[in-house]
Structures are given as structure tokens and as C-alpha cells.
Design a protein around this motif. Structure first.
Motif, short mmCIF file in Angstrom:
data_model
loop_
_atom_site.label_atom_id
_atom_site.label_comp_id
_atom_site.label_asym_id
_atom_site.label_seq_id
_atom_site.Cartn_x
_atom_site.Cartn_y
_atom_site.Cartn_z
N ILE A 6 35.60 90.51 12.43
CA ILE A 6 36.10 91.26 12.10
C ILE A 6 36.91 91.65 13.49
N LEU A 7 35.72 91.36 14.28
CA LEU A 7 35.81 92.08 15.95
C LEU A 7 36.43 90.95 16.23
N ARG A 8 36.03 89.09 15.66
CA ARG A 8 36.11 88.02 16.42
C ARG A 8 37.52 87.79 15.89
N GLN A 9 38.09 88.90 14.71
CA GLN A 9 39.33 88.75 14.52
C GLN A 9 39.71 87.54 13.60
N TYR A 10 38.34 87.13 12.95
CA TYR A 10 38.33 85.87 12.18
C TYR A 10 38.23 86.18 10.54
N ASP A 11 39.41 87.19 10.15
CA ASP A 11 39.60 87.65 8.79
C ASP A 11 40.50 87.02 8.34
N PRO A 12 40.85 86.88 7.29
CA PRO A 12 40.67 87.18 5.71
C PRO A 12 38.79 86.72 5.95
N VAL A 13 38.40 87.25 4.82
CA VAL A 13 36.93 86.95 4.55
C VAL A 13 35.84 86.51 3.68
N ILE A 14 35.89 84.98 3.10
CA ILE A 14 35.13 85.32 1.27
C ILE A 14 34.13 85.47 1.29
N CYS A 15 32.88 86.04 0.76
CA CYS A 15 31.63 85.91 0.97
C CYS A 15 31.06 85.73 -0.37
N PHE A 16 31.22 84.18 -1.15
CA PHE A 16 30.27 83.53 -2.32
C PHE A 16 29.13 84.04 -2.49
N PHE A 122 28.82 81.65 3.02
CA PHE A 122 27.34 82.01 2.18
C PHE A 122 26.43 82.58 1.98
N THR A 123 26.30 83.78 1.06
CA THR A 123 25.23 84.55 1.02
C THR A 123 24.20 84.15 0.81
N ASN A 124 24.44 82.49 0.33
CA ASN A 124 22.92 82.07 -0.08
C ASN A 124 23.62 80.41 -0.19
N VAL A 125 22.13 79.77 0.07
CA VAL A 125 22.63 78.62 -1.02
C VAL A 125 21.81 77.82 -1.41
N MET A 144 33.84 74.84 -2.17
CA MET A 144 33.83 77.25 -2.05
C MET A 144 33.42 76.77 -0.26
N SER A 145 33.91 75.73 0.88
CA SER A 145 33.54 75.27 2.44
C SER A 145 35.22 75.60 2.51
N GLY A 146 35.36 74.97 1.61
CA GLY A 146 37.59 74.20 1.70
C GLY A 146 38.47 75.57 1.65
N ARG A 147 37.62 76.99 0.90
CA ARG A 147 38.40 78.07 0.86
C ARG A 147 39.01 78.30 2.66
N ALA A 148 37.88 77.72 3.70
CA ALA A 148 37.85 77.89 4.62
C ALA A 148 39.46 77.44 6.18
N GLY A 149 40.11 78.52 5.85
CA GLY A 149 41.41 77.46 6.70
C GLY A 149 42.67 77.64 6.47
N ARG A 150 43.93 78.66 6.35
CA ARG A 150 44.75 78.75 5.44
C ARG A 150 45.96 77.65 6.39
N ARG A 151 46.66 76.61 6.23
CA ARG A 151 48.06 75.17 6.33
C ARG A 151 48.39 76.34 7.03
N GLY A 152 49.49 75.80 8.02
CA GLY A 152 49.89 76.46 8.94
C GLY A 152 50.16 77.59 9.54
N ILE A 153 48.92 77.88 9.39
CA ILE A 153 48.32 79.87 10.11
C ILE A 153 47.24 79.48 10.43
N CYS A 159 33.26 78.56 8.24
CA CYS A 159 32.05 78.43 7.68
C CYS A 159 30.93 78.89 8.10
N ILE A 160 30.47 79.78 7.38
CA ILE A 160 29.14 80.32 8.18
C ILE A 160 28.26 80.96 6.55
N LEU A 161 26.98 79.76 7.00
CA LEU A 161 25.55 79.57 5.58
C LEU A 161 24.71 80.99 6.50
N MET A 162 24.53 81.35 5.43
CA MET A 162 23.23 83.01 5.27
C MET A 162 22.08 81.46 5.11
#
Length: 680
Positions: A6-16, A122-125, A144-153, A159-162
């Protein structure tokens, strides 16, 4: 993690996350975070209650509904299959409109919905696939990682792996850069499809199977298999061996000798004979691990290494009386200090190779099964109590080497199976006599004194292996060229004839007409229940409750036990299912009878019975530990089965049953369970 995003303005975020309960748990941990301003909160509340207006006042008070709004207002959402369908749709709408900044979702959110975000976490791999925990496949990661990045925006997606355990670089590379999952046909024969093909005037089951993608994939492999077989045959025919017939006879005797040696080893090293001799300090010989390239090579005598027994123990969960019934390697493990080479492979698994004592390697304590022991020496060494220091282990193996040197001429003294270990079984004596006879034959054999005997045997072994590979490929080609489902088609037709669904001339009978209409449940078991009069003789509510066993798939740990009359009905269902499965087994259909019977589950019988009786949804949710969305999905599938049963009853002129099924639909099709979709 979310604060940083949120601080780096990387939202919206999906946590799988890979568990419904974990999704909710993680979302609740965010209780103190607020990601929305006041205007957004007002808009969220307006959208939420506009959607919930179609629900009754009682349904609006459901815990899932009342607990979700405060979370959504703070810009946090949850999405999984256990949610109420209407709640899932509201959350999807709010996410699309940008009111949800952080969404905790299961992997189902990545399939079939166009919902991109700027960041994916990814909360887990690792995930549990119903059998074991495994690393994500490349296809799952891409999806799942294909959800990262909105076309035109967004210029790029993040993509972050925990990862909370060691992830080998090769495993990570396979997951992030591996090829997509292969597309293999999952086509299978069902009785419903078969009956509909037989009933149709121009239907031809064999033609349908011949034109299936499954058959296409099987046929496509044939040219490549032919090339492989031809190349192997050419390689085999190029190998010319002198005195091949005589050598082949000697080779055959050697194979018999090795098999008898293995039989004797299995008898001698059964727990009842060898356990008293597995004391710490006893010298033991174990086969060296062959290199991968030499794993199938031939040798007159397998190479062994010597080590020292440290300890032995029974495998957990195996009782004393069970230990003698099961194979040795399933009952006991022996800890042995030996010369080894430890290697970690791409999937972070440790593999240990046992080496000859003189080769460079590390002195390590390894666990082996009793069946891996080659022989036991009558010599015992005094070993240090603490073998953790490398020096102590190395010194112990030096002592073993000294003993081997001392007995290099006459050979290491071994425990005698009969005199020392008291093995007296007739099968042991018979095998020992046969081994003695074979040893005499070896001495007299004309080729035994040939100086290059070992090399010649290796060449012959290679030739035999090539012949076996050619046979295996040709067998695969034969099974591929014929109709892939030919045997199964015959077996399933036998079942239908035996149970009276079709005549010997393939004419569909009355039972067959009913099974033709049922595709959402097990058609044979349901038809048998219908024709046995079970559905006719019970109340509508009891019938609906019984039919819930056909549609409920999830396994519950603490399901409510159904009342006596419902339990009696469930027993009738199990008996019918067992009869159906046994007939299939007798007709050579591949089926596990007990697995088939246990696939019908009574977990929601009580809840569905109460729903059919007119109970409110919040009341039935208090009776069962299942997720609201899972129960709604089951009742909707139940309505689908009932609609098919209405058609089935109509097709055979059973007007009373037709009316009963229509009454059942009327009783369950109401309120929140069948609330209209917000997308319509």
C-alpha cells in the motif's frame, strides 16, 4: 507485506492462499488496517445493501453477511468457494470498481474471471493436492501470477512469493520458467452416454470413441514408437556374440542362481530370524548403489560395501504381530554407519549413494530396510557412544577396513543361517540344495573358464534388454492402434445387459430409459433405488435428504449423524451401491467397491432434511460445520438431479413419482439458496 504494498502504491493486491479457512484467518488478521477513505466506505455500503435487498430479513442476519461488511468497508475482501454466491458476486463487483485494495482468495479466483490486479502475493508456494503437499506446477503459477498487471493501466505487474522453507534454485526455475501443463484428454465412458448412444437411431458408441481426442492422442504416438522399435532392433541385431547358445544357457543358470539367493536372503532376514543379531557394533554387508547409467547393467556378483550396525527400530504404527506379516522393509529399519555420497537433487530431495569402503566419500549413518542387508558377520566391534563427530565415524570405519584386511584371504566370517541363526524352514533347505546343485553346474559348464566371461555376459544382458524394450514398445503400439476404450466398452455393455438396462440385441429397456435422463449423479445406483421402490415409499423430505448423498463430495471431520430413519435409508443406499459395484467388478469394469460405496456421504442429510421441512437458512447452518457456499452449491446440484428425475419419471409414465419429484423441487427451491445472480 500488505503495508509495504500500500505504501508503495502497488495496490490493488490479490493474496492467494490454498485453503478457505486460511483466507478468512489472514483477512481477520488485517482487522486493524483501513485502506479506504470515507467516500469509498459510503459507496461500498450502498452497493452491498443494494445487492442484499433481495434477501429476507433472516438471511441478512447470517454471520457471513454481517461479518463481511466491516471488512469490505476497510478495503479488504475474501473470495473462496465457501462464500454465499451473492456475497462472492458483490466482492467481485467491488474489486472491479477498485473499492477492494487487498483481496484474499483461493486459486479458483484465477480461473474464469477477468479480475487483474497490480500485485499478486503467494502466501505459500506449496499446496495440498488431496494426496500430498507439493510445489506449485508451472501451469498453476502462470495462471495465478498472470493476474498481476492491468492492461492499459500498469506498465508491469508485480508478483511476490512468500517462501518459509528452503526452495532449491532448480525447483524455482521449474516453477517460474517451466513449460505449461500438458493438455491430456480426460474423456471417460459413462453409462448415461453409452445408453443415449445405443438409444439414438444413428448412434454408434465405437464411432464416438474412435473420434475422441483421447483416441487421437493415443494414435499420434504410433509413428514415433515405430521409429524407436526399428532403431532398437537394428542396435540389437548389430550385436554378434561368439558361442551365443552356450552363453545363453550359462546366463539363464546365473539368473536362477540370483533369484534363489534372493529367496534365501528373504527367509534368513525375516524379523523372527535376524532381529536377535542386529546388535550395535556388528559388521554388516550391504549392496553398493549403482550409478544411474549402470543401474541395469549385468554383473556376475553384485558389489557390496561393509558397515557397522548402530541400531534398529520398528516403523511407527506397526504392531508386533503385524511385523511378521508385512514385508521386512515395511516393518523395521536398521541404522548402519557406512561410506556414502550425499547428493541433493532438483526437487530438494536428499539421495544417498552407498559406496565401497575404499572409495572417497563421507562416513554417514543411514537408515536401510532389513531386506537391503546382504549378509551379517559374526564379528562385532566396540563403537563410540557418540557418533556425531565426523572423526568418531571415520575412526570406526577405519576399524572395519582393518578387519577386512585381516580376513582378505579366507573372507569375512559370516553368521551361519542354520547353526548360528537357527533357520530350519523346509523352503530354506530346499533353496539351499538347489543353489548347491547350480554351483556344481557352474563348475562343469564349458564356458565357465572363458577369460572374458564377464564381458560376454554384459553384452548378452544388453542384447536381452534391447529385446525386452522392443517387445514393450510393440505391446504399447498394439494397445494404441486398437480402440482405446474397446475393453471398457465391452465390460460396460455387459453390466447394462446383466442389470436389465439393455437387451442382448442392444435395445434399451425401461431401466435404461430412466438412466438415460440422469447425468448429474450416479445413474445406475439412482435408477436401482427408484426401481426398488425406495423413493416411492418414503416422505418427500426423506427422499430429498437421501438424494443429497449423491451430490455431496467434500469430506467433513465432524459431520452431524443423521436421525435413525435417515440412517436406515442411507444403509439401503450403501447396500444398493455395493450390489451395483460388485456387478461391475464381475463384468471386469475397473472399480474399487469400497471406495465407490464410501463416495456416497451422509454429511448433509440432516441439514437438507431440515431445509426441505421449511427451516430458515441460518437455522440449518447452525446444524452443520460446512461453509454456506458449499451447502448452497450442493442444494442447487440436488435440484438439478430432481429435474432429471422428473424427466425420467415422465419418460416411463410414472405420474405419481413425477408429482413427488416436482413437490421436492418446490420445497427446496427458495430463499437465499436460489437467490438470483447480480450479473443477470
Amino acid at each position: 507485506m500488505v503495508k509495504m504494498i500500500i505504501l508503495r502504491q502497488y495496490d490493488p493486491v490479490i493474496c492467494f492462499s490454498f485453503s478457505k479457512r486460511e483466507c478468512e484467518f489472514l483477512a481477520m488478521q488485517m482487522a486493524k488496517m483501513d485502506l479506504n477513505n470515507d467516500d469509498e466506505k459510503i459507496n461500498i455500503e450502498t452497493i452491498f445493501w443494494s445487492a442484499m435487498d433481495m434477501l429476507s430479513d433472516d438471511d441478512k442476519k447470517l454471520p457471513q453477511v454481517s461479518n463481511m461488511l466491516p471488512l469490505l468497508k476497510r478495503g479488504i475482501g475474501v473470495h473462496h468457494s465457501g462464500l454465499l454466491p451473492i456475497l462472492k458476486e458483490v466482492i467481485e463487483i467491488l474489486f472491479q470498481e477498485g473499492f477492494i485494495k487487498c483481496l484474499f482468495a483461493t486459486e479458483t479466483f484465477s480461473i474464469g474471471l477477468n479480475m487483474p490486479a497490480k500485485t499478486v502475493v503467494f502466501t505459500n508456494v506449496r499446496k495440498f493436492d488431496g494426496d500430498k503437499f507439493r510445489w506449485l506446477s508451472s501451469g498453476e503459477y502462470i495462471q495465478m501470477s498472470g493476474r498481476a498487471g492491468r492492461r492499459g493501466i500498469d506498465d508491469r505487474g508485480i508478483c511476490i512469493l512468500m517462501v518459509d522453507e528452503k526452495l532449491e534454485p532448480s525447483t524455482a526455475k521449474l516453477m517460474l520458467k517451466g513449460s505449461a501443463d500438458p493438455l491430456n484428454s480426460a474423456f471417460h465412458l459413462s453409462y448415461n452416454m453409452l445408453l443415449n448412444q445405443i438409444r439414438s437411431e444413428d448412434g454408434d458408441p465405437e464411432n464416438l470413441l474412435r473420434n475422441s481426442f483421447y483416441q487421437f492422442q493415443a494414435d499420434r504416438a504410433i509413428p514415433d514408437l515405430e521409429r524407436q522399435a526399428k532403431a532398437l532392433e537394428e542396435e540389437r541385431d548389430s550385436i554378434i556374440i561368439e558361442e551365443e547358445d552356450s552363453l545363453e544357457n550359462y546366463y539363464s543358470l546365473l539368473q536362477q542362481y540370483k533369484a534363489l539367493k534372493k529367496d534365501i536372503r528373504d527367509i534368513v532376514f525375516s524379523p523372527k530370524h535376524c532381529l536377535p543379531f542386529l546388535q550395535p557394533g556388528r559388521l554388516v554387508s550391504i549392496p553398493c548403489t549403482k550409478n544411474d547409467e549402470n543401474s541395469s547393467s549385468f554383473s556376475i556378483k553384485d558389489e557390496v560395501s561393509w558397515g557397522v550396525i548402530i541400531n534398529f527400530e520398528r516403523v511407527k504404527g506397526v504392531s508386533e504381530e503385524d511385523a511378521n506379516k508385512r514385508p521386512e522393509d515395511a516393518s523395521y529399519t536398521v541404522d548402519v554407519l557406512a561410506r556414502c555420497r550425499v547428493h541433493k537433487d532438483e526437487v530438494a530431495k536428499k539421495t544417498v549413494r552407498i559406496l565401497p569402503l575404499k572409495e572417497p566419500g563421507e562416513a554417514a549413518v543411514i537408515s536401510i530396510s532389513i531386506s537391503q542387508i546382504d549378509s551379517l558377520s559374526s564379528i562385532r566391534l566396540i563403537i563410540p557412544k557418540d557418533l556425531l563427530p565426523l572423526e568418531a565415524r571415520e575412526n570406526t570405519l577405519k576399524k572395519v577396513s582393518e578387519v577386512l584386511t585381516r580376513f582378505s584371504k579366507e573372507g569375512m566370517p559370516l553368521l551361519d543361517p542354520e547353526d548360528d541363526m537357527k533357520v530350519q524352514s523346509s523352503s530354506y533347505k530346499k533353496a539351499a540344495r538347489r543353489i548347491e546343485a547350480l554351483e556344481n553346474l557352474f563348475e562343469k559348464h564349458e564356458i565357465a573358464k572363458s577369460p572374458l566371461i564377464e564381458q560376454k555376459l554384459k553384452v548378452l544382458h544388453m542384447k536381452k534388454e534391447l529385446t525386452a524394450k522392443v517387445k514393450s514398445i510393440k505391446r504399447t503400439m498394439r494397445s494404441s492402434s486398437v480402440l482405446a476404450f474397446k475393453d471398457e466398452l465391452k465390460a460396460r455393455k455387459r453390466v447394462l445387459r446383466r442389470m436389465g438396462y439393455i437387451t442382448s440385441d442392444d435395445v434399451v429397456e425401461l431401466k435404461g430409459k430412466v438412466a438415460c435422463e440422469i447425468s448429474s449423479a450416479d445413474e445406475l445406483t439412482l435408477t436401482e433405488l427408484m426401481f426398488n421402490g425406495v423413493l416411492k415409499d418414503i416422505k418427500v423430505e426423506e427422499m430429498v435428504s437421501l438424494l443429497s448423498c449423491f451430490v455431496w463430495q467434500e469430506k467433513l471431520r465432524e459431520a452431524q449423524k443423521p436421525r435413525d430413519e435417515l440412517e436406515l435409508l442411507f444403509t439401503q443406499l450403501q447396500d444398493t451401491a455395493r450390489k451395483v459395484a460388485k456387478v461391475q467388478l464381475e463384468c471386469k469394469v475397473q472399480i474399487d467397491v469400497e471406495n465407490f460405496v464410501s463416495s456416497f456421504r451422509p454429511d448433509i442429510m440432516e441439514a437438507v432434511y431440515a431445509w426441505a421441512k421449511g427451516s430458515k437458512f441460518y437455522e440449518i447452518m447452525e446444524m452443520t460445520p460446512v461453509f454456506e457456499g458449499s451447502l448452497i452449491r450442493a442444494i442447487r446440484r440436488l435440484e438439478e438431479v430432481l429435474q432429471q428425475l422428473i424427466q425420467a419419471a415422465k419418460s416411463i409414465g410414472e405420474t405419481d413419482l413425477e408429482a413427488k419429484f416436482e413437490d421436492a423441487v418446490a420445497k427446496i427451491k427458495r430463499d437465499i439458496v436460489f437467490a438470483a445472480s447480480l450479473y443477470i
